[in-house]
Design a protein around this motif. Structure first.
Motif, PDB file in Angstrom:
ATOM      1  N   LEU A 242     -13.091  26.341  45.452  1.00  0.00           N
ATOM      2  CA  LEU A 242     -13.932  25.161  45.680  1.00  0.00           C
ATOM      3  C   LEU A 242     -15.138  25.539  46.530  1.00  0.00           C
ATOM      4  CD1 LEU A 242     -11.453  22.219  46.299  1.00  0.00           C
ATOM      5  CD2 LEU A 242     -12.987  22.568  44.381  1.00  0.00           C
ATOM      6  N   TYR A 243     -14.913  26.381  47.527  1.00  0.00           N
ATOM      7  CA  TYR A 243     -16.023  26.812  48.375  1.00  0.00           C
ATOM      8  C   TYR A 243     -17.087  27.516  47.531  1.00  0.00           C
ATOM      9  CZ  TYR A 243     -18.645  29.134  52.061  1.00  0.00           C
ATOM     10  OH  TYR A 243     -19.650  29.578  52.866  1.00  0.00           O
ATOM     11  N   ILE A 244     -16.623  28.410  46.656  1.00  0.00           N
ATOM     12  CA  ILE A 244     -17.571  29.125  45.797  1.00  0.00           C
ATOM     13  C   ILE A 244     -18.305  28.143  44.892  1.00  0.00           C
ATOM     14  CG2 ILE A 244     -17.765  30.796  43.927  1.00  0.00           C
ATOM     15  CD1 ILE A 244     -15.352  32.208  45.135  1.00  0.00           C
ATOM     16  N   ALA A 245     -17.545  27.243  44.271  1.00  0.00           N
ATOM     17  CA  ALA A 245     -18.166  26.309  43.321  1.00  0.00           C
ATOM     18  C   ALA A 245     -19.190  25.425  44.021  1.00  0.00           C
ATOM     19  CB  ALA A 245     -17.095  25.441  42.666  1.00  0.00           C
ATOM     20  N   PHE A 246     -18.828  24.911  45.174  1.00  0.00           N
ATOM     21  CA  PHE A 246     -19.752  23.992  45.851  1.00  0.00           C
ATOM     22  C   PHE A 246     -20.994  24.722  46.344  1.00  0.00           C
ATOM     23  CE2 PHE A 246     -16.163  20.925  46.558  1.00  0.00           C
ATOM     24  CZ  PHE A 246     -16.726  19.949  45.764  1.00  0.00           C
ATOM     25  N   THR A 247     -20.824  25.906  46.888  1.00  0.00           N
ATOM     26  CA  THR A 247     -21.997  26.550  47.476  1.00  0.00           C
ATOM     27  C   THR A 247     -22.866  27.266  46.449  1.00  0.00           C
ATOM     28  OG1 THR A 247     -20.711  28.497  48.018  1.00  0.00           O
ATOM     29  CG2 THR A 247     -20.969  26.862  49.754  1.00  0.00           C
ATOM     30  N   THR A 248     -22.343  27.573  45.271  1.00  0.00           N
ATOM     31  CA  THR A 248     -23.228  28.245  44.323  1.00  0.00           C
ATOM     32  C   THR A 248     -23.627  27.363  43.148  1.00  0.00           C
ATOM     33  OG1 THR A 248     -21.335  29.254  43.254  1.00  0.00           O
ATOM     34  CG2 THR A 248     -22.497  30.592  44.829  1.00  0.00           C
ATOM     35  N   PHE A 249     -22.931  26.259  42.928  1.00  0.00           N
ATOM     36  CA  PHE A 249     -23.289  25.413  41.781  1.00  0.00           C
ATOM     37  C   PHE A 249     -23.653  23.994  42.179  1.00  0.00           C
ATOM     38  CE2 PHE A 249     -21.006  28.737  39.692  1.00  0.00           C
ATOM     39  CZ  PHE A 249     -21.660  28.875  38.488  1.00  0.00           C
ATOM     40  N   HIS A 250     -22.915  23.438  43.115  1.00  0.00           N
ATOM     41  CA  HIS A 250     -23.032  21.994  43.342  1.00  0.00           C
ATOM     42  C   HIS A 250     -23.507  21.700  44.757  1.00  0.00           C
ATOM     43  CE1 HIS A 250     -20.741  21.977  39.659  1.00  0.00           C
ATOM     44  NE2 HIS A 250     -19.860  22.742  40.251  1.00  0.00           N
ATOM     45  N   GLN A 251     -24.618  22.319  45.130  1.00  0.00           N
ATOM     46  CA  GLN A 251     -25.101  22.094  46.502  1.00  0.00           C
ATOM     47  C   GLN A 251     -25.401  20.628  46.747  1.00  0.00           C
ATOM     48  OE1 GLN A 251     -26.556  24.331  44.432  1.00  0.00           O
ATOM     49  NE2 GLN A 251     -26.465  26.333  45.388  1.00  0.00           N
ATOM     50  N   GLU A 252     -25.705  19.896  45.659  1.00  0.00           N
ATOM     51  CA  GLU A 252     -26.060  18.484  45.855  1.00  0.00           C
ATOM     52  C   GLU A 252     -24.847  17.661  46.275  1.00  0.00           C
ATOM     53  OE1 GLU A 252     -26.145  20.058  43.007  1.00  0.00           O
ATOM     54  OE2 GLU A 252     -24.767  19.034  41.662  1.00  0.00           O
ATOM     55  N   MET A 253     -23.646  18.215  46.128  1.00  0.00           N
ATOM     56  CA  MET A 253     -22.452  17.463  46.503  1.00  0.00           C
ATOM     57  C   MET A 253     -22.049  17.684  47.944  1.00  0.00           C
ATOM     58  SD  MET A 253     -20.239  17.852  43.058  1.00  0.00           S
ATOM     59  CE  MET A 253     -18.890  16.816  43.537  1.00  0.00           C
ATOM     60  N   ILE A 254     -22.739  18.610  48.610  1.00  0.00           N
ATOM     61  CA  ILE A 254     -22.414  18.857  50.019  1.00  0.00           C
ATOM     62  C   ILE A 254     -23.257  17.914  50.878  1.00  0.00           C
ATOM     63  CG2 ILE A 254     -22.243  20.627  51.786  1.00  0.00           C
ATOM     64  CD1 ILE A 254     -22.424  22.689  49.585  1.00  0.00           C
ATOM     65  N   PRO A 255     -22.662  17.239  51.840  1.00  0.00           N
ATOM     66  CA  PRO A 255     -23.460  16.380  52.716  1.00  0.00           C
ATOM     67  C   PRO A 255     -24.560  17.204  53.394  1.00  0.00           C
ATOM     68  CG  PRO A 255     -21.128  16.069  53.124  1.00  0.00           C
ATOM     69  CD  PRO A 255     -21.240  17.216  52.175  1.00  0.00           C
ATOM     70  N   PRO A 256     -25.768  16.660  53.512  1.00  0.00           N
ATOM     71  CA  PRO A 256     -26.909  17.438  53.990  1.00  0.00           C
ATOM     72  C   PRO A 256     -26.681  18.218  55.283  1.00  0.00           C
ATOM     73  CG  PRO A 256     -27.624  15.315  53.199  1.00  0.00           C
ATOM     74  CD  PRO A 256     -26.140  15.298  53.115  1.00  0.00           C
ATOM     75  N   PRO A 257     -26.124  17.602  56.339  1.00  0.00           N
ATOM     76  CA  PRO A 257     -25.969  18.391  57.567  1.00  0.00           C
ATOM     77  C   PRO A 257     -25.057  19.601  57.355  1.00  0.00           C
ATOM     78  CG  PRO A 257     -25.604  16.058  57.991  1.00  0.00           C
ATOM     79  CD  PRO A 257     -25.654  16.220  56.510  1.00  0.00           C
ATOM     80  N   LEU A 258     -24.009  19.425  56.543  1.00  0.00           N
ATOM     81  CA  LEU A 258     -23.106  20.541  56.275  1.00  0.00           C
ATOM     82  C   LEU A 258     -23.816  21.602  55.453  1.00  0.00           C
ATOM     83  CD1 LEU A 258     -20.264  21.689  56.466  1.00  0.00           C
ATOM     84  CD2 LEU A 258     -19.693  20.464  54.397  1.00  0.00           C
ATOM     85  N   LEU A 259     -24.617  21.149  54.493  1.00  0.00           N
ATOM     86  CA  LEU A 259     -25.348  22.100  53.649  1.00  0.00           C
ATOM     87  C   LEU A 259     -26.268  22.963  54.499  1.00  0.00           C
ATOM     88  CD1 LEU A 259     -26.064  23.030  50.748  1.00  0.00           C
ATOM     89  CD2 LEU A 259     -28.008  21.493  50.906  1.00  0.00           C
ATOM     90  N   ILE A 260     -26.964  22.312  55.441  1.00  0.00           N
ATOM     91  CA  ILE A 260     -27.888  23.068  56.294  1.00  0.00           C
ATOM     92  C   ILE A 260     -27.115  24.077  57.119  1.00  0.00           C
ATOM     93  CG2 ILE A 260     -29.448  22.857  58.260  1.00  0.00           C
ATOM     94  CD1 ILE A 260     -30.266  20.116  57.045  1.00  0.00           C
ATOM     95  N   SER A 261     -25.976  23.638  57.648  1.00  0.00           N
ATOM     96  CA  SER A 261     -25.168  24.544  58.459  1.00  0.00           C
ATOM     97  C   SER A 261     -24.664  25.719  57.619  1.00  0.00           C
ATOM     98  CB  SER A 261     -24.015  23.750  59.060  1.00  0.00           C
ATOM     99  OG  SER A 261     -22.987  24.601  59.447  1.00  0.00           O
ATOM    100  N   LEU A 262     -24.183  25.435  56.416  1.00  0.00           N
ATOM    101  CA  LEU A 262     -23.696  26.516  55.549  1.00  0.00           C
ATOM    102  C   LEU A 262     -24.834  27.445  55.141  1.00  0.00           C
ATOM    103  CD1 LEU A 262     -21.213  24.648  53.170  1.00  0.00           C
ATOM    104  CD2 LEU A 262     -20.677  26.106  55.103  1.00  0.00           C
ATOM    105  N   ALA A 263     -25.985  26.835  54.840  1.00  0.00           N
ATOM    106  CA  ALA A 263     -27.125  27.646  54.403  1.00  0.00           C
ATOM    107  C   ALA A 263     -27.572  28.573  55.516  1.00  0.00           C
ATOM    108  CB  ALA A 263     -28.273  26.739  53.971  1.00  0.00           C
ATOM    109  N   SER A 264     -27.558  28.055  56.754  1.00  0.00           N
ATOM    110  CA  SER A 264     -28.013  28.912  57.848  1.00  0.00           C
ATOM    111  C   SER A 264     -27.030  30.053  58.068  1.00  0.00           C
ATOM    112  CB  SER A 264     -28.177  28.090  59.122  1.00  0.00           C
ATOM    113  OG  SER A 264     -26.915  27.766  59.637  1.00  0.00           O
ATOM    114  N   GLN A 265     -25.741  29.806  57.792  1.00  0.00           N
ATOM    115  CA  GLN A 265     -24.769  30.891  57.962  1.00  0.00           C
ATOM    116  C   GLN A 265     -24.936  31.958  56.888  1.00  0.00           C
ATOM    117  OE1 GLN A 265     -20.793  29.358  58.188  1.00  0.00           O
ATOM    118  NE2 GLN A 265     -21.406  27.796  59.646  1.00  0.00           N
ATOM    119  N   ARG A 266     -25.391  31.526  55.730  1.00  0.00           N
ATOM    120  CA  ARG A 266     -25.515  32.483  54.633  1.00  0.00           C
ATOM    121  C   ARG A 266     -26.795  33.303  54.713  1.00  0.00           C
ATOM    122  NH1 ARG A 266     -22.817  34.094  50.743  1.00  0.00           N
ATOM    123  NH2 ARG A 266     -24.734  34.911  49.936  1.00  0.00           N
ATOM    124  N   GLU A 267     -27.767  32.847  55.535  1.00  0.00           N
ATOM    125  CA  GLU A 267     -28.999  33.610  55.664  1.00  0.00           C
ATOM    126  C   GLU A 267     -28.648  35.048  56.042  1.00  0.00           C
ATOM    127  OE1 GLU A 267     -32.357  32.564  55.481  1.00  0.00           O
ATOM    128  OE2 GLU A 267     -31.650  30.614  54.769  1.00  0.00           O
TER     129      GLU A 267
END
Lengths: 433, 398
Positions: A242-267
């Motif tokens: 699920l983590y893989i699916a959400f972060t590589t395909f369905h970013q729109e399903m992640i709540p924005p603050p969480l998305l930003i936090s995840l994105a910053s970790q992946r930088e």
């Protein structure tokens, strides 16, 4: 001429009297065949040969060093008996007898293994166990022709229904109370000499989610723990995918603050999320395997290397994102919740194809994998019983002891999918005051 | 034979896995997460596109650097879609639009008509339809999106949250999402309103990080009142009171304040907690009229004049005054819409259409001029529920 016949008559008389009365040893048996005689001699029996007699007497004088009944190491409990089966089959049958003092408890012995002549005991409750299941067990056991049986795993692979399924269809335990519980439900236990792991059939999916402790703790606690296990089952199976699916395909399903936090970790993480997950999951599997094999004094070294070097340093070096470490850790912990180790292994294996599907098709892939899994589970059988029973097919009156556990005064009948006869468990008057 | 079938199946499955080629898969660090988009027309009739992209490592970090939390990209193009693609020349990452919070429309475009440029925001699969559409009032879209905001690191979030809280506790504006906007533009019986956004202070100072290093940020963003539209063109702005009046009528008022001077001296402020508005169309001799009933509940929020709240009459008086005050605002909104703008921003036309479809067909084409003549009756019923912790104002005994 007459002398000879008289002598023969005399020795026969002697033989009979020894057999019937003169030797105070239990389990005397007659041997007529030389092969049989050798086998008995080699398994520690005393052979008594009499001149001019075609039959020999064999006395069961077996004796060996054994480990003694000790505390279980692989299925520890908080509440409930802590003793475990040993390597000696006679001790094990005695442990079961001590729990079930019913005259209908049958112990049927046989030997399998051309070279090892391993003793095997089929234990069941006459009248409670279903005859069809019993016949199938015996038939499958009789078919086995192998030179050596060193552990119950040998037998399990011969008698299990689905040879190529990742899911186990034979239950095993080293706890006498768990096996006795199974026998009381009308199931059949198979004890094998030389191993503390006793087999129990038929084994359904829900059996692997249940622990004998569920019945010893209070019913509400038992129920909640079962639901927790079910939750952990899905976490252990789906979390990384699920983590893989959400972060590589369905970013729109992640709540924005969480998305930003995840994105910053992946930088700055050099690998795609899938490779990252695969790497960490494999690392964990390696750690787990090493943890089992390592001698105890070295064990702490593994946990230090595993936790600090791989966890923290990998994050600090920017090789994996902290979120991924969390995901892998939660998954790993969840997979240890199951009381049945063999089910935990199958879940860990299935995680990988699901991760591949998630990395290829996203959520769509996960759903595909799930559907395939459900189809497969529903098609499985264990000794003629549908594997997903009593969920599929849904058996209403057996739901009392599947996902939830009713208090013991509510478990009026034995599960109907194991036995149709001798169903009564509790008299409904027992709770009246 | 069986082997053959299995082999074929496996080959097909493997092909499927490889050929799918991770369709549509994007790693998180390849996304330029767009939180605000500004669109306008340039002088040479091209579309101007401004995007505000977040810089994730600056927002969720233990060790902030001096880089700003968001960046701005600006491009032009013959269409908005083209402008989006032109952005790849400047931005290292492809714009990812699912997390869009605010769409800001520039003045020039707003006056010209916004409908054609909304198509992409409605059509493209990447957009969620939950973003607010706003108008940049008296300022360029780029200037507006360039301002760094204190307290909230992402300016677009600040705008969104401000709009939400204004709607929730003040009621002088409201957030409109794109679905509603398009539905209202296309409806013949209703014209939309859009909230305005303003820069307070110097736009240039607002772009620098120094702006948010000060305790009183010199340049700030503000949610303004509502813009009145005729179909898809902005034709004017409502005052704060008229905006509140509009929200009372359309039932979008959640909570607000009503204050008025009392007979002697000082002010009464009432906290409106709940409103319930129902509008109905009525016909008398084929002449339509609208009647609006508004129920309102509130607390006494602030009291500086000598009223004795222990008496039931004084509560009655406040009820009556609040009713009068709210009615004034609603009438002001209707007057502005009928006389100044000639635009049915309340959706009265739709009410009439539902009540009498045959009549509606005769006026449909020319509804805005019929709207000017429409009679509207307003009835307000206010009820003060609680007085607060004290019954008397704090005064010095003489």
């Amino acid at each position: 001429m007459l002398e000879v016949s008289e002598k023969r008559h005399f020795t026969h008389h002697l033989y009979e009297s020894i057999k019937e009365a003169n030797l105070p040893i239990g389990e005397m048996s007659e041997v007529e065949d030389k092969q049989d005689l050798l086998k008995k001699l080699l398994s520690g029996e005393t052979i008594l040969l009499l001149d001019k007699q075609t039959k020999a007497l064999s006395a069961s004088t077996k004796g060996w060093r054994d480990r003694g009944v000790q505390e279980t190491t692989s299925e520890s409990v908080i509440r409930g008996p802590k003793e475990a089966f040993t390597e000696t089959i006679r001790t094990n049958t005695a442990l079961l007898r001590r729990k079930i003092k019913d005259p209908n408890l049958r112990v049927e012995a046989k030997t399998i293994g051309r070279k090892t002549c391993t003793d095997i005991a089929v234990v069941y409750l006459e009248g409670t166990a279903e005859k069809e299941v019993l016949d199938q067990v015996k038939e499958r056991l009789n078919q086995i022709d192998i030179d050596a049986v060193l552990e119950s795993g040998y037998i399990e692979e011969f008698i299990q229904d689905a040879q190529y399924s990742p899911f186990p269809t034979v239950y095993n335990s080293e706890k006498p109370d768990a096996i006795a519980g199974g026998i009381l439900e009308g199931r059949v236990a198979i004890l094998i000499d030389g191993t503390p792991n006793v087999l129990l059939v038929p084994a359904l999916f829900v059996n692997f989610m249940q622990s004998s402790e569920d019945y010893y703790q209070r019913a509400d606690i038992g129920t909640l723990v079962r639901l927790l296990r079910l939750f952990c089952f899905s976490v252990a199976l789906f979390m990384p995918s699920l983590y893989i699916a959400f972060t590589t395909f369905h970013q729109e399903m992640i709540p924005p603050p969480l998305l930003i936090s995840l994105a910053s970790q992946r930088e700055g993480v050099p690998f795609p999320a899938f490779v990252e997950a695969l790497m960490m999951e494999l690392t964990f599997e390696v750690l787990r395997e090493a943890g089992v094999r390592l001698p105890k004094p070295v064990g702490s070294a593994v946990s230090i290397v595993g936790a600090l070097v791989l966890g923290q340093s990998a994050v600090q070096a920017g090789l994996v994102s902290p979120a991924m470490v969390i995901v892998v850790a939660i998954t790993a912990i969840s997979s240890f919740v199951f009381p049945a180790y063999n089910m935990a292994i199958s879940i860990r294996i299935l995680r990988f194809p699901l991760m591949i599907l998630a990395a290829t098709f996203g959520l769509f892939g996960i759903i595909l994998g799930m559907i395939a899994m459900v189809f497969h589970l529903c098609s499985l059988q264990s000794f003629g019983k549908p594997y997903m029973a009593p969920l599929a097919p849904m058996i209403g009156k057996d739901q009392k002891d599947v996902l939830i556990r009713l208090p013991h005064w509510g478990l009026l009948s034995r599960p109907s999918f194991f036995t149709k006869s001798d169903q009564k468990r509790v008299d409904s008057k027992s709770k009246e005051r | 034979m069986y082997m053959n079938i299995y082999l074929k199946a496996i080959t097909l499955a493997v092909c499927l896995l490889l050929l799918a080629g991770c369709w549509n898969s994007k790693e998180l660090d390849d996304l330029g997460i767009v939180v605000a988009v500004g669109i306008d027309k340039t002088e040479d009739d091209q579309f101007l596109l401004v995007t505000q992209v977040i810089n994730p490592s600056e927002i969720a970090t233990d060790a902030p650097t001096t880089r700003p939390p968001v960046s701005i990209y600006e491009t032009t193009g013959d269409s908005i879609f083209e402008a989006f693609r032109n952005m790849t020349e400047k931005s290292p990452r492809k714009m990812y639009l699912s997390q869009l919070r605010v769409l800001v429309i520039g003045n020039r475009l707003a006056e010209e008509g916004i409908l054609p440029s909304l198509d992409i925001f409605y059509r493209d699969h990447e957009f969620r339809t939950a973003f607010f559409v706003t108008i940049a009032k008296d300022t360029g879209v780029k200037d507006l999106l360039k301002v760094l905001t204190p307290y909230e690191k992402i300016p677009a979030n600040k705008l969104m949250h401000s709009m939400e809280s204004v709607q929730k506790s003040l009621g002088s504006s409201k957030g409109i999402v794109i679905d509603e906007l398009i539905a209202q533009i296309l409806s013949k019986g209703q014209n939309p309103v859009l909230p305005g956004l303003l820069i307070e202070g110097d736009a240039e100072i607002g772009t620098a990080i120094e702006n948010i290093e000060k305790i009183d940020a010199p340049t700030q963003l503000r949610v303004d009142h509502l813009a009145v539209m005729k179909e898809d063109r902005v034709i004017g702005w409502l005052t704060p009171d008229e905006s509140k009046g509009l929200n009372y009528i359309t039932g979008d008022m959640e909570s607000t304040t009503v204050s008025y001077p009392c007979d002697s001296e000082g002010l009464v402020s009432v906290e409106v907690l709940r409103t319930d508005s129902s509008s109905k169309a009525k016909f008398e001799d084929r002449t339509p009229s609208i009647s609006i009933e508004l129920d309102l509940e509130g607390n006494v929020g602030e009291l500086n004049c000598p009223i004795d709240l222990t008496k039931a009459e004084s509560i009655e008086t406040i009820n009556g005054d609040v009713e009068k005050k709210v009615k004034q605002k609603m009438e002001a909104a209707i007057k502005a819409a009928q006389e100044d703008f000639g635009s049915d921003i309340f959706g009265f036309g739709s009410l009439i259409q539902r009540k009498n479809p045959d009549y509606w067909k005769t006026v449909e084409k020319d509804w805005n001029s019929h709207f000017k003549e429409l009679k509207v009756e307003i009835q307000v019923k206010a009820q003060i529920r609680r007085k607060g912790n004290s019954t008397q104002p704090i005064t010095i005994e003489e």
